[in-house]
Motif scaffolding. Structure first.
Motif: not given
Length: 280
Positions: A20, A272, A8, A15
């Motif tokens: 990511y 992810e 991340k 974010h």
């Protein structure tokens, strides 16, 4: 040896726009992989070091080439699977954006710079990106590489104020029933024609394509990320398909195989939502 690592962004501010980063490397001279990657409403900007990338309609192949410092690709919303071949040695970095993330880091509409259905090369950032890559590839620590990427995108960040597009995507993502383009347009107080124009300008796809990809990806993530191991019928019902038959038809259209075969063969890379299917 092959390695695939996800991280991340370290800076929480990013974010909302960057989901990511991933780092995919192999130093082996013997590795030659062919894989399939699938439609996603999160889109990736990919960097290859010392690799030449050649494109065809539904395929790309990257081969080692010391005469090519870096190759840059952007993979936007696509209507069906694509295949890729990668020959080692390679050193690859991916920046996976949130739904509208890329639009916060460019100063023109996406359709002006990434609208070719075949050629995915993406040289928008020019010399700035080359300098960033020189710095990143000089570092061994992935944490430091992440910090350098964060710093670059923080400097590039800009507001993206197409509220009608944001509202429409929220409507699609939050819907618990199969939603139609007409409903989305009405909720955003625009015509279907205007909504289509907005999507093509900033996402290079139609609203219908986007709805289909979201529905597919929700089902994929539901099954593979959350380990529910539902039956196909349950998976179809839980992800707004009319029935199992419609679910199977949709999966075959987007992946090339039926869901049972797809879930058997697909692999989860990193931590992810990267899912590829490898073949010999």
């Amino acid at each position: 040896m092959e390695e695939f690592v996800t991280r991340k962004p370290k800076n929480p501010f990013l974010h909302d726009t960057i989901s990511y980063y991933y780092f995919h490397t192999s130093a082996s001279d013997l590795l030659h992989k062919k894989y399939i990657y699938y439609p996603n409403f999160k889109n990736a900007f990919t960097i290859y070091k010392n690799s030449k990338v050649v494109y065809s309609e539904n395929n790309s192949i990257s081969t080692p080439d010391k005469n090519v410092d870096f190759s840059f690709l952007y993979s936007g919303v696509q209507k069906q699977f694509r295949t890729a071949e990668i020959i080692a040695p390679f050193d690859k970095i991916g920046i996976v954006f949130q739904e509208l993330g890329i639009n916060h880091f460019i100063e023109v509409s996406l359709s002006q710079i990434a609208n070719d259905p075949i050629d995915k090369s993406f040289d928008y950032y020019g010399e700035e990106m080359i300098r960033l890559c020189d710095a990143i590839y000089a570092e061994k620590s992935i944490d430091t590489k992440v910090e350098l990427l964060d710093s670059f995108f923080l400097k590039k960040y800009r507001a993206f104020d197409e509220d009608r597009l944001k509202k429409s995507i929220q409507q699609i993502l939050s819907s618990t029933q199969k939603i139609q383009v007409k409903e989305v347009a009405q909720a955003c107080d625009v015509s279907e024609k205007t909504l289509s124009r907005i999507y093509k300008k900033h996402l290079c796809c139609t609203p219908k394509d986007y709805i289909d990809v979201v529905q597919f990806r929700k089902a994929l993530n539901d099954y593979l990320l959350f380990k529910k191991n539902s039956s196909l019928t349950e998976l179809a019902i839980n992800n707004t398909y009319y029935d199992q038959a419609q679910f199977i038809k949709h999966f075959k259209k987007l992946t090339g195989v039926n869901p049972k075969r797809f879930f058997k063969d697909v692999q989860h890379l990193g931590y992810e939502d990267t899912f590829w299917t490898f073949s010999s």
